[in-house]
Enzyme design. Sequence first.
Site, PDB file in Angstrom:
ATOM      1  CE  LYS A  62      80.040 -14.987 -66.581  1.00  0.00           C
ATOM      2  NZ  LYS A  62      79.222 -16.045 -67.208  1.00  0.00           N
TER       3      LYS A  62
ATOM      4  CG  ASP B  77      80.003 -14.826 -70.869  1.00  0.00           C
ATOM      5  OD1 ASP B  77      80.174 -14.012 -71.811  1.00  0.00           O
ATOM      6  OD2 ASP B  77      78.890 -15.028 -70.367  1.00  0.00           O
TER       7      ASP B  77
END
Length: 475
Positions: free
Chosen positions: A354, A373
């Site tokens: 991420k 996420d």
Amino acid sequence: TTTTTTTTTTTASFLTASPPVKSTSNNYSFTITTQQSQEETQGVMSSSSPKRRKSSAASNNSPNKTSSSQRTTPVVILSSDVAKISPASPWVDLQVPPAELRPSATLTTGQCFNWMVVRDDSNFDGVHALEPSSAWGSHNETEWVGPLQDMVLSIKETPTTALYRILRAPEEGSRRTKKQAINISDYLKDYFQLDIQLEPLYQKWSKKDPRLARIASVIPGVRIVRQNPVECLFSFICSSNNNIPRITKMLSSFRKEYGEKLLDIPIRSIENDEISKPLDDPLTIYSFPSLEQMQRATLSQLQDMGLGYRAKYIIETRDLLIEKGGKDYLWDLRGKDATSVQEELLNFSGIGRKVADCVALFSLDQCEAIPVDVHVQHIASRDYDPSVLGQAKSLTPTIYNKVANLFRDRFGSYAGWAHSLLFVAELPSFRSVLPQDILEQMDNFRQAELERKSKVREAKKKKKEVSDTETIHSS
């Protein structure tokens, strides 16, 4: 929704080309207390004048003297005070319509952490209208202060365009020429990537997703900013498993310790429904430190700033980045393909998928990068493919790729930009502009997900009770 009070120390940052001389005066960051929803905490700043009171000692606003657990007075930057900084510096029109850029949906929505909201007190409508209400940006904000390159700027949003004004010029005190204004305009056009036409992208995405089309009609101008890669890299290391107030506080301490002082901004406190005169200790804007300035940082210093386990990541990433060639190494990644950029970034300490995608999207021209996420996973599950929610306890690499590809397959080469528009629409501070049925859809999904998780917990509890009973009987 429950609310919590979070104390956040905020300063701004930029990578300075020729650092100014450090001031010997006492410089304090300032502390903001925001009333923010629990959801935000879990997520990834006239003739009728305000009622005045004499300012109290500002020592309580120093992060070195005030515990984060203590109740602090909300502090704001007012437009009337910012207007007094470099008053001869004019507003310059970027000549960009709302469909192409809305700073309110771009600057303080999680991409970067160096812009601070300026509260408009020109038409004073009560003290409560000036108080910060969200850790995220809001659709109705109109002015921001922040540092870029070797200057501090104010950005203003109007109903028809976006403007900027120089608060600290490259050469302090020099006469601002037309040539300088053109150069800064060009810099901001690059920062906001105004060479990329946004309206045709909105139209293209809208044909692929009717729900996005309705969101696009009420949240125009969401752009991806092109940040300095060094600042972006270290900022997002601090963002891991964190929320906006805590990220801002960490970066504030980091900038103050290793950066350079750039500019003091007057601030005022709000207490007992009154707004103070400018406090004795202003907000000091600091630069984001260069790699060279970071070299004096030690593990213990960073831990003392509250970086926790991220302190080790900062030290190790700094050392590896210097070994690989420093800032030039990161700038060169802009010319590489997405896979190569991802692989290179994952070599750094504290960089997972991420964070790598955040750095790639927000600073390295990787427009297809999708930072995934749990919130983005929920968007994908609710709107595109329920199977991506899965039963896994964590966001596995397989699910991560599946979620990202749902966006890429639907929105193409600028999927990261489309993803950001949908992400902004999920922020509580933008709820008021969304159609009612979309809000109901969001709320219903959120409630259903809470119920699903509750059932899973209950099933696990019963399974454990049965297992314990069998164990007792067998013994």
